[in-house]
Design a protein around this motif. Structure first.
Motif: not given
Length: 166
Positions: A1-7, A20-23, A27-29, A53-60
């Protein structure tokens, strides 16, 4: 699953953020700052794939592409293919380029809702929906026509004075 899209531009200012996760906003900033820190510290001759993984958690994982003054970033888990995500960035950029006729950072700033419509045509709820630029542009143009039509419909009389004379 895609967790986020950033530009993000090269100064670290976000031009598009879609999680795409509730944050929480804080936390988003924090995640944006961390991602930008990783991106700007990487050399130009290294891979566009980063273990996140260090930024968005395991399996990222994170994949990015640098175009002119913008970093296009997709964060995803192991259920997605890294090369497919890199290709998805390419589809997104090509669609923006076709829609805005040579897209620039200013187009992204001043056409925020169209930018989100394009992204929602490609990715919705963390899942890839469409990869054809022509289909995405057709759908966004249809949305624009509907918005224009709904703006021209008036449910309230143009003058309230007509009500007072009754």
């Amino acid at each position: 699953m895609i967790k986020s899209v950033l530009v993000i531009n090269t100064q670290g200012k976000p031009r598009l953020t879609k999680f795409y996760d509730i944050l929480a906003v804080e936390k988003q900033q924090e995640l944006l700052r961390s991602v930008f820190g990783v991106l700007c510290s990487r050399a130009d001759n290294v891979s566009n794939f980063v273990e996140a993984e260090s930024i968005f958690g395991p399996d990222s994982r994170l994949v990015y592409k640098h175009y002119a003054t913008l970093y296009f970033v997709i964060v995803f888990d192991s259920s997605e293919n890294e090369l497919a995500m890199l290709d998805l960035i390419q589809v997104f950029v090509e669609t923006l380029d076709k829609f805005f006729r040579n897209v620039s950072e200013l187009d992204m700033v001043f056409n925020y809702s169209k930018l989100h419509n394009i992204l929602d045509g490609i990715i919705f709820g963390g899942q890839v929906m469409e990869t054809s630029s022509a289909e995405i542009i057709r759908a966004v143009e249809e949305i624009s026509k509907l918005e224009a039509a709904s703006n021209s419909i008036s449910l309230v009389p143009k003058t309230v004075s007509g009500w007072r004379s009754r």
